[in-house]
Design a protein around this motif. Structure first.
Motif, short mmCIF file in Angstrom:
data_model
loop_
_atom_site.label_atom_id
_atom_site.label_comp_id
_atom_site.label_asym_id
_atom_site.label_seq_id
_atom_site.Cartn_x
_atom_site.Cartn_y
_atom_site.Cartn_z
N UNK A 19 0.83 -1.21 0.00
CA UNK A 19 0.00 0.00 0.00
C UNK A 19 0.86 1.25 0.00
N UNK A 20 1.91 1.23 0.83
CA UNK A 20 2.82 2.37 0.93
C UNK A 20 3.48 2.64 -0.43
N UNK A 21 3.95 1.59 -1.08
CA UNK A 21 4.63 1.76 -2.37
C UNK A 21 3.66 2.20 -3.46
N UNK A 22 2.44 1.69 -3.41
CA UNK A 22 1.44 2.10 -4.39
C UNK A 22 1.11 3.58 -4.23
N UNK A 317 -1.90 -1.12 12.90
CA UNK A 317 -2.35 -0.11 11.93
C UNK A 317 -1.20 0.71 11.36
N UNK A 318 -0.04 0.69 12.04
CA UNK A 318 1.10 1.51 11.61
C UNK A 318 1.94 0.79 10.56
N UNK A 319 2.63 1.58 9.75
CA UNK A 319 3.59 1.02 8.82
C UNK A 319 4.71 0.31 9.58
N UNK A 320 5.31 -0.73 9.00
CA UNK A 320 6.50 -1.32 9.62
C UNK A 320 7.67 -0.34 9.55
N UNK A 321 8.56 -0.41 10.52
CA UNK A 321 9.74 0.47 10.54
C UNK A 321 10.64 0.13 9.35
N UNK A 440 12.91 6.83 21.05
CA UNK A 440 11.68 6.33 20.45
C UNK A 440 11.62 6.80 19.01
N UNK A 441 11.29 5.89 18.10
CA UNK A 441 11.19 6.28 16.69
C UNK A 441 10.22 7.45 16.52
N UNK A 442 10.53 8.34 15.59
CA UNK A 442 9.62 9.43 15.27
C UNK A 442 8.47 8.92 14.41
N UNK A 443 8.80 8.08 13.47
CA UNK A 443 7.81 7.54 12.54
C UNK A 443 8.45 6.35 11.84
N UNK A 444 7.65 5.42 11.35
CA UNK A 444 8.23 4.29 10.62
C UNK A 444 8.89 4.67 9.31
N UNK A 445 8.56 5.86 8.77
CA UNK A 445 9.07 6.31 7.48
C UNK A 445 9.17 7.83 7.48
N UNK A 446 9.83 8.37 6.46
CA UNK A 446 9.97 9.82 6.38
C UNK A 446 8.71 10.46 5.79
N UNK A 447 8.73 11.79 5.66
CA UNK A 447 7.54 12.55 5.27
C UNK A 447 6.89 12.01 3.99
N UNK A 448 5.60 11.75 4.03
CA UNK A 448 4.90 11.22 2.85
C UNK A 448 4.51 12.34 1.89
#
Length: 523
Positions: A19-22, A317-321, A440-448
């Protein structure tokens, strides 16, 4: 763990990745080619614009730089970059130039005593704040078309304190409607764009503020944070941001708060390109009775602290790191292991899988009614607004309508959430004590990309957890990923131990470099 559970988790991870890549592919194609914010016009301007607020204040006091030249440079920068960023609601304020001129005149005449200068730590330094934080006589829209002509009658307490410290307000910045979304977009001003990639989100709700700071369009900024609203934009835009412990900064004038609220997750705090700015700005903002509790001037021996980390929040519900984010945590752990001679210990915080539910419940306990705020005093019907949106007739963004719909969905179970919140908080209180720090991680990924959060928005729980727990947290930039977008990490400590977060942030800046300009530096 059973085989079926392993298979289901693997499939869920695969769905997240696909989903993220799409979304990345589709939105990247739709939004067009990558473009960054413009480079400063000259080396002289660049030298001024990239200095820390503390350095600017020092050079103004020592008459190495004039406040007028600094304010003028920032105003000119705003006028150039705001065409691309769309971050400003009101300003730049031309009267700021006259204020700066008067400061320079008094300095030249030695009209300030040493005692007065000590009480004016940011004398002549320009700053900005988000539109929802009141600035006397300036637009105060909260991103609402119904408030497009509204102006604040008086300064918010935090703005007044910064002015009393000698700082000069030069503009106010864009927010999502009534601050309740993770992207800074509304139907009045539009969408604010990320200086590192104009196609990507600045986050929210202090998104306009983060964009201006990252693009060197202000000396520093003030944000507010009820679910990550300082830290999400700071992460997305590669700057430092600090959410203080609850209750240490008076909230009067911030999104109509009175400052007398006894129980609230919202905090006001500093945002800057430099970690070394955070502590002195916070010292200006904190309530007098909190100064002896926070002990911000007390030195911190980093070698005597205990360090912990969490690999992920545990929410399905969160993206994987992703791997680059994991490498950030590895680098941080490796550095503090070498500094202290012991491993950064793994923490297993209970109930974090319920973070989204906890935050959703505690938002219903806030003194502000967000439905009424959105309607500017009028109760809105979410389904009527959704229908109007589908017809192109609504004056609210889709994100705002999401919030309206959420308000009529079934409520969280109070007993379950209160028990989970208490269990989580007690664990961290005991774990961290007075000398513990959590990475603690800020987010699993950078700015979308823009619009991405309308489909996937749960990653903000990495930030909102610490609003639920009322703990201080500092967002620290940690370089750029392969796409040139900021990476980062959160530094968390126990209640009223803000100085530990800030000291660790300064160490991370010293070792890893901190803010990276979103433009090529002139040489």
């Amino acid at each position: 763990m059973s085989l079926w559970k392993i298979i289901i988790e693997a499939l869920l991870t695969l769905v997240h990745i696909l989903t993220d890549r799409l979304l990345e592919f589709t939105l990247g194609w739709y939004l067009g080619p990558h473009k960054r914010v413009a480079t400063p016009q000259s080396i002289d301007q660049q030298v001024i614009l990239t200095k820390s607020a503390v350095d600017l204040a020092k050079q103004i006091r020592e008459r190495q730089l004039k406040s007028y030249d600094i304010v003028k440079a920032y105003i000119e920068r705003i006028e150039i970059v705001n065409v691309e960023l769309n971050a400003v609601v009101d300003g730049p304020f031309t009267e700021a130039l006259e204020q700066a001129k008067q400061i320079d005149k008094k300095l030249a005449e030695n009209a300030y005593t040493e005692e007065q200068l000590k009480a004016l730590p940011f004398l002549g330094v320009p700053f900005t704040t988000k539109d929802s934080t009141a600035v006397a006589g300036k637009r105060h829209t909260l991103g609402l078309q119904s408030r497009k002509d509204e102006r604040a009658k008086e300064d918010a307490k935090c703005v007044r304190l910064m002015k009393e410290s000698g700082a000069i307000i030069i503009a106010t910045s864009n927010v999502p409607e009534v601050n309740k979304w993770i992207e800074s977009r509304n139907m009045l001003i539009g969408c604010t764009k990320n200086p590192y990639d104009l196609r990507r989100s600045v986050g929210g709700s202090s998104g306009g503020e983060a964009a201006l700071i990252a693009a060197c369009s202000t000396g520093f900024g003030l944000g507010t944070d009820i679910g990550g609203s300082i830290r999400i934009p700071s992460f997305n835009c590669g700057i430092f941001g600090h959410k203080p412990s609850s209750g240490v900064v008076n909230m009067a004038g911030c999104t109509f708060r009175t400052g007398k609220e006894k129980q609230t997750m919202v905090c006001a705090g500093p945002m800057s390109r430099n970690a070394t700015d955070l502590r002195p700005i916070l010292q200006v903002l904190v309530e007098p009775e909190q100064r002896s509790v926070l002990k911000l001037s007390q030195p911190v021996d980093l070698k005597r602290l205990r360090y912990f980390y969490v690999p992920n929040i545990g929410m399905k519900q969160c993206n994987p790191i992703n791997r680059e984010t994991e490498r950030v945590m590895y680098k941080v752990r490796s550095h503090f292991k070498s500094l202290c001679g012991q491993e950064v210990a793994l923490a297993s915080i209970p109930e974090t899988q319920l973070t989204a539910k906890m935050w959703r419940y505690w938002m219903t306990q806030e003194p502000a009614n967000f439905n009424l705020l959105l309607g500017n005093g009028v109760e809105l019907n979410p389904f009527i607004e959704l229908f109007k949106k589908l017809l192109g007739q609504s004056e609210y963004s889709m994100a705002a309508i999401y919030s309206l719909i959420d308000s009529v969905l079934p409520k969280e179970k109070e007993s379950v959430i209160c028990t989970a919140s208490q269990k989580c908080k007690q664990y961290l209180q005991q774990l961290l004590g007075d000398n513990g720090v959590l990475f603690f991680h800020s987010s699993p990924r950078t700015a979308p990309f823009h619009y991405y959060p309308l489909v996937k928005f749960s990653d903000f729980s990495y930030f909102s957890l610490f609003n639920v727990l009322h703990l201080p947290a500092t967002q620290v930039p940690m370089g750029l990923d392969v796409n040139g977008m900021p990476l980062g990490i959160q530094v968390v400590a126990n209640d009223k131990n803000d100085r530990l977060c800030l000291a660790v942030a300064e160490e991370l800046e010293r070792v890893f470099g901190g803010w990276v300009p979103p433009f090529s530096l002139k040489k």
